[in-house]
Write an enzyme that holds these catalytic residues in place. Structure first.
Site, PDB file in Angstrom:
ATOM      1  N   ASN A   8      53.237  46.748  31.335  1.00 12.07           N
ATOM      2  CA  ASN A   8      53.968  46.241  32.498  1.00 12.07           C
ATOM      3  C   ASN A   8      53.184  45.167  33.218  1.00 12.07           C
ATOM      4  O   ASN A   8      53.633  44.641  34.230  1.00 12.07           O
ATOM      5  CB  ASN A   8      54.219  47.389  33.493  1.00 12.07           C
ATOM      6  N   LYS A  12      48.736  40.177  31.570  1.00  8.36           N
ATOM      7  CA  LYS A  12      48.314  40.428  30.192  1.00  8.36           C
ATOM      8  C   LYS A  12      49.358  39.896  29.213  1.00  8.36           C
ATOM      9  O   LYS A  12      49.024  39.304  28.195  1.00  8.36           O
ATOM     10  CB  LYS A  12      48.188  41.941  29.956  1.00  8.36           C
ATOM     11  N   ASP A  68      44.547  49.641  24.891  1.00  7.37           N
ATOM     12  CA  ASP A  68      43.879  50.565  25.794  1.00  7.37           C
ATOM     13  C   ASP A  68      42.399  50.207  25.814  1.00  7.37           C
ATOM     14  O   ASP A  68      41.830  49.893  24.763  1.00  7.37           O
ATOM     15  CB  ASP A  68      44.095  52.005  25.331  1.00  7.37           C
ATOM     16  N   THR A  69      41.814  50.236  27.002  1.00 11.61           N
ATOM     17  CA  THR A  69      40.419  49.796  27.164  1.00 11.61           C
ATOM     18  C   THR A  69      39.626  50.825  27.951  1.00 11.61           C
ATOM     19  O   THR A  69      40.174  51.504  28.819  1.00 11.61           O
ATOM     20  CB  THR A  69      40.388  48.449  27.933  1.00 11.61           C
ATOM     21  N   PHE A 147      37.760  41.946  37.560  1.00 12.38           N
ATOM     22  CA  PHE A 147      38.345  43.183  38.091  1.00 12.38           C
ATOM     23  C   PHE A 147      37.558  44.375  37.540  1.00 12.38           C
ATOM     24  O   PHE A 147      36.605  44.200  36.777  1.00 12.38           O
ATOM     25  CB  PHE A 147      39.834  43.269  37.698  1.00 12.38           C
ATOM     26  N   TYR A 149      35.181  47.108  36.467  1.00 18.15           N
ATOM     27  CA  TYR A 149      33.724  47.289  36.511  1.00 18.15           C
ATOM     28  C   TYR A 149      32.962  45.967  36.338  1.00 18.15           C
ATOM     29  O   TYR A 149      31.735  45.985  36.194  1.00 18.15           O
ATOM     30  CB  TYR A 149      33.298  48.274  35.418  1.00 18.15           C
ATOM     31  N   ASP A 150      33.647  44.838  36.355  1.00  9.36           N
ATOM     32  CA  ASP A 150      32.997  43.539  36.132  1.00  9.36           C
ATOM     33  C   ASP A 150      31.750  43.301  36.990  1.00  9.36           C
ATOM     34  O   ASP A 150      30.764  42.761  36.485  1.00  9.36           O
ATOM     35  CB  ASP A 150      33.990  42.388  36.361  1.00  9.36           C
ATOM     36  N   LYS A 170      34.267  34.474  30.539  1.00  3.95           N
ATOM     37  CA  LYS A 170      34.452  35.891  30.179  1.00  3.95           C
ATOM     38  C   LYS A 170      35.373  36.017  28.966  1.00  3.95           C
ATOM     39  O   LYS A 170      35.124  36.804  28.054  1.00  3.95           O
ATOM     40  CB  LYS A 170      35.016  36.673  31.375  1.00  3.95           C
ATOM     41  N   ARG A 176      38.355  42.450  25.218  1.00  3.61           N
ATOM     42  CA  ARG A 176      39.792  42.200  25.061  1.00  3.61           C
ATOM     43  C   ARG A 176      40.023  40.925  24.246  1.00  3.61           C
ATOM     44  O   ARG A 176      40.882  40.873  23.362  1.00  3.61           O
ATOM     45  CB  ARG A 176      40.463  42.074  26.429  1.00  3.61           C
TER      46      ARG A 176
HETATM   47  P1  IMP Z   1      43.335  49.043  30.575  1.00  2.00           P
HETATM   48  O1  IMP Z   1      43.493  49.976  29.416  1.00  2.00           O
HETATM   49  O2  IMP Z   1      43.298  47.593  30.171  1.00  2.00           O
HETATM   50  O3  IMP Z   1      44.312  49.330  31.687  1.00  2.00           O
HETATM   51  O4  IMP Z   1      41.877  49.325  31.196  1.00  2.00           O
HETATM   52  C1  IMP Z   1      41.510  50.603  31.735  1.00  2.00           C
HETATM   53  C2  IMP Z   1      40.435  50.440  32.786  1.00  2.00           C
HETATM   54  O5  IMP Z   1      39.214  49.963  32.189  1.00  2.00           O
HETATM   55  C3  IMP Z   1      40.748  49.435  33.888  1.00  2.00           C
HETATM   56  O6  IMP Z   1      41.489  50.035  34.923  1.00  2.00           O
HETATM   57  C4  IMP Z   1      39.350  49.026  34.358  1.00  2.00           C
HETATM   58  O7  IMP Z   1      38.815  49.993  35.248  1.00  2.00           O
HETATM   59  C5  IMP Z   1      38.544  49.077  33.073  1.00  2.00           C
HETATM   60  N1  IMP Z   1      38.510  47.736  32.443  1.00  2.00           N
HETATM   61  C6  IMP Z   1      39.271  47.308  31.411  1.00  2.00           C
HETATM   62  N2  IMP Z   1      38.969  46.043  31.084  1.00  2.00           N
HETATM   63  C7  IMP Z   1      38.002  45.662  31.951  1.00  2.00           C
HETATM   64  C8  IMP Z   1      37.282  44.434  32.120  1.00  2.00           C
HETATM   65  O8  IMP Z   1      37.477  43.420  31.419  1.00  2.00           O
HETATM   66  N3  IMP Z   1      36.373  44.421  33.100  1.00  2.00           N
HETATM   67  C9  IMP Z   1      36.122  45.486  33.910  1.00  2.00           C
HETATM   68  N4  IMP Z   1      36.775  46.643  33.812  1.00  2.00           N
HETATM   69  C10 IMP Z   1      37.705  46.731  32.829  1.00  2.00           C
END
Ligand code: IMP
Length: 190
Positions: A8, A12, A68-69, A147, A149-150, A170, A176
Site C-alpha cells: 500500500n 515504494k 519484506d525487510t 527512515f 533505523y537509518d 543510499k 532494497r
Molecule cells: P518493510 O518490510 O519494508 O515495511 O520494513 C520493515 C521495517 O524495517 C521498517 O518499518 C523499518 O523499521 C525497517 N526498515 C526497512 N528498510 C529500512 C531502511 O532502508 N532503513 C531503515 N530501516 C528500515
C-alpha cells in the site's frame, strides 16, 4: 504484462515502476481495490513475503510480488529481525531506535545487517530474490534523511549513517536496491 505489487506504500510502488521494464504494468493494492490487512504471522522474511504474495496470487490469479525487510543485529541473536517495524510496540521509529540502543548498551559487538526478501509469483511459479547490506549500529543517532533505523546504521566501508546519505547514495548500496536489482535481472532473463 500486469504485475501486482502487494504493497500500500505508493512511494515504494512508484520506485519500482521507475526501474522495471515499461512492458510490465505495476498495479498497487489500491489499483486493484484490495484494502484488507494481511496477517504476516510467519517466522522469516521469506515466509512473510510469501504470505502476502500468495494471498494476492490466490485471490486474483495474476502475477504478484511482495517484499519484506528487517534489521538483524548479531549480538541480539537477530532481533529485531521480522519485528523491525514494531520493535518497541508503538510502530514509531524513534521508539524503535531507543529500544535498540538500550538493548545494545555496553555491548561491543555492534554488527548488523539489513535484508530485503522479494517473493514473486510469475507465471504460476514462485521465486525468491533478496538483497542484504552489512554494517554496524552506532551509539547515538546521526543524520536526518531516510527512515526507520537509518540514523544508527553505518554500512561497512562507509563513515556515514544511512540517514547522513542522500537518497541516491543510499539507493546505490541498500538492501532494497540490491533485491530490486535482482528482480530487474530476473525480468531480463525470463
Ligand atoms: P518493510 O518490510 O519494508 O515495511 O520494513 C520493515 C521495517 O524495517 C521498517 O518499518 C523499518 O523499521 C525497517 N526498515 C526497512 N528498510 C529500512 C531502511 O532502508 N532503513 C531503515 N530501516 C528500515
Amino acid at each position: 504484462m500486469e504485475l501486482i505489487f502487494a504493497s500500500n506504500n505508493e512511494n515504494k510502488v512508484n520506485e519500482i515502476r521507475a526501474v522495471l521494464p515499461s512492458e510490465i504494468k505495476i498495479l498497487s493494492l489500491n489499483d486493484i481495490g484490495f484494502h484488507d490487512e494481511i496477517e504476516e504471522n510467519g517466522d522469516t522474511l521469506e515466509e512473510n513475503s510469501r504470505i502476502k504474495a500468495e494471498t494476492l496470487h490466490k485471490l486474483t490469479g495474476k502475477n504478484v510480488f511482495a517484499d519484506d525487510t528487517g534489521l538483524f543485529v548479531e549480538a541480539l541473536k537477530g532481533a529485531p529481525g521480522i519485528h523491525s517495524s514494531r520493535y518497541a510496540g508503538t510502530g514509531n521509529s524513534a521508539d524503535n531506535i531507543r529500544k535498540l540502543l538500550k538493548e545494545l548498551e555496553g555491548i561491543a559487538n555492534r554488527k548488523a545487517f539489513f535484508k530485503t526478501v522479494i517473493c514473486l509469483f510469475w507465471k504460476d511459479e514462485i521465486h525468491f530474490l533478496s538483497g542484504k547490506i552489512e554494517g554496524s549500529i552506532i551509539e547515538q543517532i546521526k543524520g536526518a534523511e531516510g527512515f526507520g533505523y537509518d540514523p544508527v546504521f553505518v554500512p561497512d566501508n562507509y563513515e556515514q549513517t544511512f540517514a547522513e546519505m542522500n537518497q541516491s547514495q543510499k539507493n546505490k548500496i541498500s538492501h532494497r536496491a540490491k533485491a530490486v536489482e535482482n528482480l530487474i535481472r530476473f525480468f531480463e532473463n525470463n
